[in-house]
Design a protein around this motif. Structure first.
Motif, PDB file in Angstrom:
ATOM      1  N   PHE A   1       0.859  -1.184   0.000  1.00 29.86           N
ATOM      2  CA  PHE A   1       0.000   0.000   0.000  1.00 29.86           C
ATOM      3  C   PHE A   1       0.892   1.231   0.000  1.00 29.86           C
ATOM      4  O   PHE A   1       1.847   1.307   0.751  1.00 29.86           O
ATOM      5  N   GLY A   2       0.563   2.206  -0.851  1.00 33.02           N
ATOM      6  CA  GLY A   2       1.290   3.464  -0.778  1.00 33.02           C
ATOM      7  C   GLY A   2       0.696   4.295   0.330  1.00 33.02           C
ATOM      8  O   GLY A   2      -0.500   4.244   0.567  1.00 33.02           O
ATOM      9  N   MET A   3       1.545   5.057   1.047  1.00 32.51           N
ATOM     10  CA  MET A   3       0.985   5.861   2.109  1.00 32.51           C
ATOM     11  C   MET A   3       1.654   7.233   2.131  1.00 32.51           C
ATOM     12  O   MET A   3       2.866   7.343   2.038  1.00 32.51           O
ATOM     13  N   VAL A   4       0.830   8.253   2.252  1.00 32.22           N
ATOM     14  CA  VAL A   4       1.347   9.604   2.436  1.00 32.22           C
ATOM     15  C   VAL A   4       1.109   9.959   3.893  1.00 32.22           C
ATOM     16  O   VAL A   4      -0.026  10.014   4.348  1.00 32.22           O
ATOM     17  N   PHE A   5       2.203  10.159   4.622  1.00 31.73           N
ATOM     18  CA  PHE A   5       2.101  10.413   6.052  1.00 31.73           C
ATOM     19  C   PHE A   5       1.843  11.887   6.328  1.00 31.73           C
ATOM     20  O   PHE A   5       2.215  12.744   5.534  1.00 31.73           O
ATOM     21  N   GLN A   6       1.255  12.115   7.495  1.00 30.98           N
ATOM     22  CA  GLN A   6       1.130  13.474   7.990  1.00 30.98           C
ATOM     23  C   GLN A   6       2.549  13.998   8.180  1.00 30.98           C
ATOM     24  O   GLN A   6       3.385  13.312   8.755  1.00 30.98           O
ATOM     25  N   GLY A   7       2.853  15.185   7.692  1.00 29.08           N
ATOM     26  CA  GLY A   7       4.230  15.681   7.782  1.00 29.08           C
ATOM     27  C   GLY A   7       5.139  15.042   6.743  1.00 29.08           C
ATOM     28  O   GLY A   7       6.341  15.253   6.761  1.00 29.08           O
ATOM     29  N   TYR A   8       4.580  14.205   5.877  1.00 26.90           N
ATOM     30  CA  TYR A   8       5.221  13.633   4.678  1.00 26.90           C
ATOM     31  C   TYR A   8       6.241  12.538   4.929  1.00 26.90           C
ATOM     32  O   TYR A   8       6.391  11.643   4.113  1.00 26.90           O
ATOM     33  N   ALA A   9       7.022  12.621   6.053  1.00 25.80           N
ATOM     34  CA  ALA A   9       8.007  11.577   6.353  1.00 25.80           C
ATOM     35  C   ALA A   9       8.926  11.284   5.173  1.00 25.80           C
ATOM     36  O   ALA A   9       9.192  10.131   4.856  1.00 25.80           O
TER      37      ALA A   9
END
Lengths: 295, 362
Positions: free
Chosen positions: B80-88
């Motif tokens: 799964f692709g994930m875009v984190f809060q604050g981008y990481a």
């Protein structure tokens, strides 16, 4: 960049009174400054100067660096023990810092206490404690012999091995603290992100955690290495006078055979070696900034 | 690009000690859908996303991808692709290296990797920034890099954790449009988490509203807005006037609802005479009645507060029986300069208000 902007802004509004105020503040640190120069820096420079004045004026003492086997052996021994100690202390310290950095906040406090307690115990006490543990009839040899693992006691002390054991024990906390500081700055979301992108735990460590903790590793390495160059008490006690490191060699030159010039020469070499290491290291720190690891 | 995938949650529950963060949530996300989990902080929306991503192990329930259970899989096995809060974003790598990371761990050859990276950077219009480090990019650019990194390996699903929350309002609107276009272009299934109801409504095909760990209502944005199931949904998705009354009489599909001395005519599918009902009436559904105009429901009141919003006026009108009613009027339709104390007649049709369940939450 932003700090430069701030300074300019702060300096602009009231330049004149600020000078007076600054002069007042500087006056406050003047006694400490004078004390340091008069009682610490000046005598040290004087002692270092002896290296080019005793027994005759000139660089004769430094020429001995190239000719005298004794001083060469002391330097090589010091570098070797310093590097071995640094390597082992970094390895142990990294593992320890890693465990502490990933522990819960409550557990972190206990871990830190456990790391710091040895620092509060006198180095002399610790050296003698190692002697009692490591000597022929010591706890370690007796234990191993009673367990039937060895027949004759191992030579664990009064040699380089003993010195390294004692020095590593002393250095591990100094190795842990800078590394822990840099590990704590690593955003845990980066590790989660790396796993989410398909990396195994080991790959996350190798490609993300380790590179980001490398500045701390370098800082610890320099700190421990510089410390170990000047070690005196631990090698003197655990080396049993057979393995001479720089500090003990200097002490022997000055106190035992009263060759002040030679002792002062090696002391100067040590100071220069340490300052050079620091100068090189400060470049590394700047590199880290360029890398953008701080942002 | 590979097929879009469908995801189902079945009775998903997560407890932390005695605290239940997610309580028996079941929902289906169809292939290629853009679902947003919307709720206030502490509603469990992020916990659900983390469970889908594999970072949180559910206490009960299952997560299915195309009908196959993936609950026990670790995050790196889910694709799964994930875009984190604050981008990481990885600070020690360039933009291109950040994008290369998921491809390298999958053992992709360099040439193929470079092609993919270039194509994905083109997709988010960042080709000229490939060799920069994340710290040298603006917030909006970093956000797009995070998006590109999450998409470059053609994941089964794209998960977005408050992807726009760190950006200022203008940039947020811009990236909202980009995200929507991107979703349409690549046709992948997106699951987004936000607390911003406007973002949720403008981006998604489907919005799931959560509160206190429970799924309150799920549906298309307009369905949720026009027919909120509970008082919480009505209040959380936009503004609403809450009117509590009692059914006085039922005439077919409509009912006479008495509120104090006023009687309203309201389209009502259920409820018997004597039942209490709670109605949610959107501010923009209330009309200002001119002389001689009538409506199915009419009340009179005086303006107690008003504010000018550029595109419209927002008025608060005090009425005897219905309390204070908030209404919005487009500026071009306001026949007067509103002033406090002005007496107005308001009206709305019988199908303007929606009956809602009173869940005690505003």
């Amino acid at each position: 960049m932003s700090s430069a902007v701030l300074t300019t802004r702060a300096a602009v509004p009231a330049p004149v009174p600020r000078h007076f105020a600054n002069a007042g503040w500087y006056a406050l640190i003047l006694p400490a400054f004078l004390l340091m120069t008069a009682i610490y820096v000046a005598p040290i420079l004087q002692v270092l100067a002896i290296s080019v004045t005793e027994p005759t004026t000139g660089l004769d003492n430094y020429e001995r660096l190239l000719t005298n086997a004794g001083v060469q052996r002391a330097i090589v021994t010091t570098l070797r023990i310093g590097l071995i100690t640094t390597a082992i202390a970094l390895l142990l310290g990294y593992v320890l810092a890693y465990v502490v950095a990933l522990a819960s906040p409550a557990a972190q406090r206990w871990w830190l206490l456990a790391v710091l307690v040895p620092l509060w115990i006198s180095v002399l006490v610790r050296a003698f404690a190692w002697v009692t543990l490591l000597r022929r009839q010591g706890l370690v040899n007796q234990g191993l012999m009673n367990a039937g693992i060895i027949d004759a006691p191992l030579a664990l002390v009064w040699n380089e091995l003993g010195i390294v054991i004692g020095m590593v024990h002393y250095m591990v906390p100094y190795a842990v603290l800078p590394m822990l500081a840099s590990m704590r700055e690593i955003d845990p979301r980066l590790l989660a992100a790396a796993r989410g992108l398909g990396a195994s735990r080991f790959t996350v460590f190798r490609r993300v955690f380790f590179p980001l903790s490398a500045p701390g590793l370098a800082a610890s390495g320099v700190l421990v290495f510089i410390f170990s160059l000047g070690f005196y008490i631990t090698p003197a006690i655990l080396g049993g006078g057979r393995t001479l490191m720089a500090a003990e060699w200097i002490k022997m030159q000055i106190l035992d055979i009263v060759r002040w010039g030679m002792g002062a020469m090696l002391a100067t070499v040590l100071v220069i070696a340490i300052l050079t290491t620091l100068a090189v290291f400060s470049r590394v720190v700047n590199l880290k900034r360029l890398f953008g690891a701080g942002a | 690009m590979s097929q879009a995938h469908a995801l189902s949650l079945v009775g998903l529950t997560k407890r932390y000690g005695s605290f239940t963060a997610v309580n028996d949530v079941s929902l289906d996300v169809a292939q290629g859908q853009f679902l947003t989990l919307l709720g206030p902080s502490g509603s469990g929306k992020t916990t659900i996303l983390m469970a889908i991503a594999g970072f949180v192990a559910p206490s009960a329930g299952a997560i299915l991808l195309d009908g196959r259970e993936i609950t026990p899989l670790p995050p790196e096995k889910r694709d799964f692709g994930m875009v984190f809060q604050g981008y990481a974003l990885f600070p020690h790598m360039t933009v291109a290296e950040n994008l290369a990371f998921p491809l390298r761990v999958r053992g992709m050859e360099r040439a193929e990797r470079d092609t993919k990276i270039r194509a994905t950077l083109d997709l988010v219009q960042l080709s000229q920034f490939a060799e920069r480090r994340p710290s040298q990019l603006s917030g909006g650019q970093q956000q797009r890099v995070a998006l590109a990194r999450a998409l470059v390996f053609e994941p089964n699903l794209l998960l977005l954790d408050e992807p726009l929350s760190a950006l200022d309002k203008k940039l947020r609107a811009e990236l909202q449009d980009e995200l929507k276009t991107l979703h349409r272009r690549i046709g992948r299934t997106f699951i987004n988490v936000t607390h911003d109801q406007e973002e949720a409504m403008s981006l998604s095909d489907t919005v799931a509203i959560l509160n206190h760990g429970k799924l309150i209502q799920i549906g298309a944005p307009d369905a949720l807005y026009d027919r909120p199931r509970t008082r919480f949904v009505a209040g959380f998705l936009g503004k609403s006037n809450m009117i509590s009354g009692r059914i006085a009489e039922r005439i077919g599909a409509t009912a006479r609802v008495s509120v104090g001395a006023t009687t309203l005519t309201q389209r009502l599918a259920t409820g018997a005479t004597g039942d209490t009902v709670l109605l949610s009436l959107r501010p923009e559904r209330i009309a200002l009645l001119g002389d001689g105009e009538t409506a199915e429901n009419m009340v009179e009141g005086h303006v107690s507060a008003w504010s000018y919003l550029g595109a419209g006026h927002s008025l608060t009108v005090e009425t005897t029986d219905l309390g204070s009613l908030r209404l919005t009027l487009p500026t071009w339709r306001a026949p007067f300069a509103p002033a406090e104390g002005l007496t107005l007649r308001l009206g709305w049709p019988s199908d303007a208000a929606a009956p809602v369940e009173d869940d005690g939450d505003e």
